[in-house]
Design a protein around this motif. Structure first.
Motif, PDB file in Angstrom:
ATOM      1  N   LEU A 261      -0.095  -3.089  -6.162  1.00 38.49           N
ATOM      2  CA  LEU A 261      -0.144  -3.868  -4.921  1.00 38.49           C
ATOM      3  C   LEU A 261       0.821  -3.371  -3.840  1.00 38.49           C
ATOM      4  O   LEU A 261       0.443  -3.349  -2.658  1.00 38.49           O
ATOM      5  CB  LEU A 261       0.104  -5.345  -5.216  1.00 38.49           C
ATOM      6  N   PRO A 262       2.065  -2.988  -4.152  1.00 36.70           N
ATOM      7  CA  PRO A 262       2.938  -2.503  -3.072  1.00 36.70           C
ATOM      8  C   PRO A 262       2.328  -1.338  -2.285  1.00 36.70           C
ATOM      9  O   PRO A 262       2.460  -1.276  -1.058  1.00 36.70           O
ATOM     10  CB  PRO A 262       4.211  -2.087  -3.808  1.00 36.70           C
ATOM     11  N   ASP A 263       1.653  -0.428  -2.979  1.00 34.52           N
ATOM     12  CA  ASP A 263       1.010   0.689  -2.291  1.00 34.52           C
ATOM     13  C   ASP A 263      -0.128   0.196  -1.407  1.00 34.52           C
ATOM     14  O   ASP A 263      -0.332   0.711  -0.299  1.00 34.52           O
ATOM     15  CB  ASP A 263       0.483   1.690  -3.321  1.00 34.52           C
ATOM     16  N   LEU A 264      -0.866  -0.823  -1.875  1.00 36.85           N
ATOM     17  CA  LEU A 264      -1.948  -1.381  -1.068  1.00 36.85           C
ATOM     18  C   LEU A 264      -1.386  -2.109   0.147  1.00 36.85           C
ATOM     19  O   LEU A 264      -1.916  -1.978   1.262  1.00 36.85           O
ATOM     20  CB  LEU A 264      -2.799  -2.326  -1.920  1.00 36.85           C
ATOM     21  N   TYR A 265      -0.317  -2.880  -0.040  1.00 33.78           N
ATOM     22  CA  TYR A 265       0.307  -3.560   1.102  1.00 33.78           C
ATOM     23  C   TYR A 265       0.726  -2.544   2.166  1.00 33.78           C
ATOM     24  O   TYR A 265       0.632  -2.815   3.372  1.00 33.78           O
ATOM     25  CB  TYR A 265       1.532  -4.358   0.643  1.00 33.78           C
ATOM     26  N   ALA A 266       1.197  -1.389   1.727  1.00 36.83           N
ATOM     27  CA  ALA A 266       1.658  -0.368   2.673  1.00 36.83           C
ATOM     28  C   ALA A 266       0.508   0.311   3.409  1.00 36.83           C
ATOM     29  O   ALA A 266       0.732   0.988   4.416  1.00 36.83           O
ATOM     30  CB  ALA A 266       2.503   0.676   1.941  1.00 36.83           C
ATOM     31  N   ALA A 267      -0.724   0.130   2.918  1.00 35.86           N
ATOM     32  CA  ALA A 267      -1.874   0.795   3.518  1.00 35.86           C
ATOM     33  C   ALA A 267      -2.516  -0.017   4.640  1.00 35.86           C
ATOM     34  O   ALA A 267      -3.381   0.504   5.353  1.00 35.86           O
ATOM     35  CB  ALA A 267      -2.925   1.085   2.442  1.00 35.86           C
ATOM     36  N   VAL A 268      -2.123  -1.284   4.800  1.00 31.94           N
ATOM     37  CA  VAL A 268      -2.804  -2.170   5.738  1.00 31.94           C
ATOM     38  C   VAL A 268      -1.840  -2.646   6.819  1.00 31.94           C
ATOM     39  O   VAL A 268      -0.647  -2.335   6.800  1.00 31.94           O
ATOM     40  CB  VAL A 268      -3.437  -3.374   5.003  1.00 31.94           C
TER      41      VAL A 268
END
Length: 376
Positions: A261-268
Motif C-alpha cells: 500500500l505505501p507504494d500505491l499511495y505514492a503513485a496517486v
C-alpha cells in the motif's frame, strides 16, 4: 503480563479489526508481554511472536440459512461466536491470563465466564455497533473498555452507560511513511500516467460509499479513480461505472497486500474516503496521511478525528457526489495547497503510531490489574 487477544475473525479474514489484533499482538510482544491470539479455524497467519490458537465454529451463514434467522444478522453472528466459545473456553480458563481483551461484545459471555473461573480481567475493545439483546447486562461486568475513536466511545456510552478509554487504532509508521520519488511507479501498477489519480482503499461494501466516488467523476474532468479492495459490492460498482460511461476512468485493482500500500499511495494524488455508515475510525486515511497523501473524506463517524480538515485534507457531506467533486477539484487546481497538505500529513498521523497507541492500552491493562504504569 499474560494477555489473551480473543476474536474469531482475527485468523479467518482480512479487515481493520483483524489487522488491529495482529499489530497489537506484535507490539505487546515487543514490550515483553506473553500474548496468545485466540481465533477461529482459518488460514490467516502473521509473524508477531504471539502464540496462535484456533478453534472450530459454525459459520454465521449456516445460522442465516435458517428461516427464523434469515434477517437476524446480530443473532447469527452471536451464535457463530458462541459455537467457537464452546471449544475455546478451556484455553481461556487454563491460560493463566491476567487480561482477556475482546474486540466484539459478542464474546462477552465466554470472557466473563472465564474471568469467574480464572480471575482474569476482561477488557472490551469497541470498534463498532455490534449490539444485541442482552449485551447491556453483560457489558456492565467488564473491568474496562477501550475504543477506537471518540465517536465510537460516545456510541458505546449511549448503549452501555459508561465511556470507554479512547486509544485509537494504530499504524506502523516504519511501513507507512513517505516514499522516494519513482517515475516508473504508475507504470508498474498499470495506472494512467497522463492524468491525476484518485484512490479508494477498503472493502467494497455499499456503506463504504464508493458509488459516490464513481458518480463524482462525472464532475471531475480528466481524472482517474483507482479502487483497491474487493467485496460484495464490486459487481454493482462496475455496472454503475459502465452505465455512467465512466468505465474507462475506473480501475479495480482487487485486494492489495498491506505491504504494497505505501507504494500505491505514492503513485496517486488524493485518497478518497466515502463511508456513510459503520465507520468508527478510518485506518485507510491515517495510513495514507502517514505516507504524505492528502485525503478527501466524508464528514462522518471517526473520519473528522483522523483527517485534519483544511490541514491534511478536506471533509465533505456523505453521499454527495457534487460536494466530493468540488473538494477534489479544489485541490487538483491548487497544487501548492495539495503539496502543503502532503507535507503536514505525516506529522499529524504520528499520533496514531503504534507506540503511542500501546502506551494507552498498556495503561488500561495495568490499571485493571493494579500495576503501576512504568515510565517509558
Amino acid at each position: 503480563m499474560r494477555i489473551a487477544l480473543y476474536n474469531l475473525t482475527t485468523t479467518t479474514k482480512i479487515g481493520g479489526v483483524e489487522s488491529f489484533v495482529w499489530d497489537l499482538a506484535r507490539e505487546l510482544v515487543k514490550r515483553g508481554h506473553a500474548v496468545d491470539i485466540l481465533g477461529g479455524v482459518g488460514t490467516r497467519r502473521e509473524t508477531t511472536g504471539a502464540r496462535v490458537f484456533t478453534f472450530p465454529f459454525i459459520s454465521r451463514r449456516f445460522w442465516q440459512a435458517l428461516p427464523p434467522l434469515r434477517r437476524a444478522y446480530a443473532e447469527a453472528k452471536l451464535l457463530e461466536r458462541l459455537t467457537m466459545a464452546i471449544a475455546a473456553l478451556p484455553t481461556l480458563v487454563r491460560g493463566n491470563y491476567q487480561i482477556i481483551h475482546l474486540q466484539k461484545p459478542y464474546d462477552l459471555l465466554p470472557a466473563l465466564l472465564a474471568r469467574r473461573l480464572s480471575g482474569a480481567k476482561v477488557i472490551l475493545g469497541c470498534h463498532g455497533e455490534d449490539f444485541y439483546r442482552g449485551d447491556r447486562w453483560l457489558a456492565r461486568h467488564v473491568d474496562a473498555a477501550v475504543s477506537c475513536s471518540r465517536f465510537n466511545a460516545q456510541t458505546i456510552a449511549g448503549r452501555y452507560g459508561f465511556t470507554p478509554e479512547v486509544v485509537f487504532n494504530g499504524i506502523d509508521t516504519s511501513l507507512f511513511r513517505p516514499q522516494p520519488p519513482d517515475p516508473t511507479r504508475r507504470t508498474r501498477w498499470g495506472l494512467p500516467t497522463d492524468r491525476p489519480l484518485l484512490l479508494f482503499v477498503g472493502r467494497l461494501q455499499p456503506w463504504k460509499g464508493v458509488e459516490t466516488a464513481i458518480r463524482a467523476l462525472s464532475y471531475i474532468p480528466h481524472t482517474h479513480l483507482i479502487i483497491a479492495g474487493d467485496g460484495e459490492d464490486r459487481e454493482r460498482l462496475a455496472t454503475i461505472a459502465t452505465e455512467l460511461g465512466l468505465h474507462e476512468r475506473v480501475t479495480f485493482l482487487g485486494s492489495v497486500p498491506r505491504q504494497q500500500l505505501p507504494d500505491l499511495y505514492a503513485a496517486v494524488d488524493i485518497l478518497v474516503a466515502t463511508s456513510y455508515a459503520s465507520e468508527t475510525f478510518g485506518i485507510g486515511p491515517v495510513e495514507a496521511q502517514a505516507c504524505g497523501l492528502p485525503v478527501v473524506a466524508s464528514r462522518f463517524g471517526g473520519f473528522p478525528e483522523v483527517v485534519a480538515d483544511g490541514h491534511t485534507g478536506l471533509l465533505v457531506p456523505p453521499r454527495d457526489p457534487p460536494a466530493l467533486a468540488e473538494a477534489i477539484n479544489t485541490l487538483l487546481r491548487d497544487p501548492d495547497r495539495r503539496a502543503a497538505m502532503a507535507a503536514a500529513a505525516p506529522a499529524w498521523a504520528a499520533q496514531f503510531a503504534w507506540p503511542a497507541v500501546v502506551d494507552r492500552i498498556e495503561a488500561v491493562y495495568r490499571a485493571v490489574v493494579g500495576e503501576t504504569v512504568r515510565a517509558r
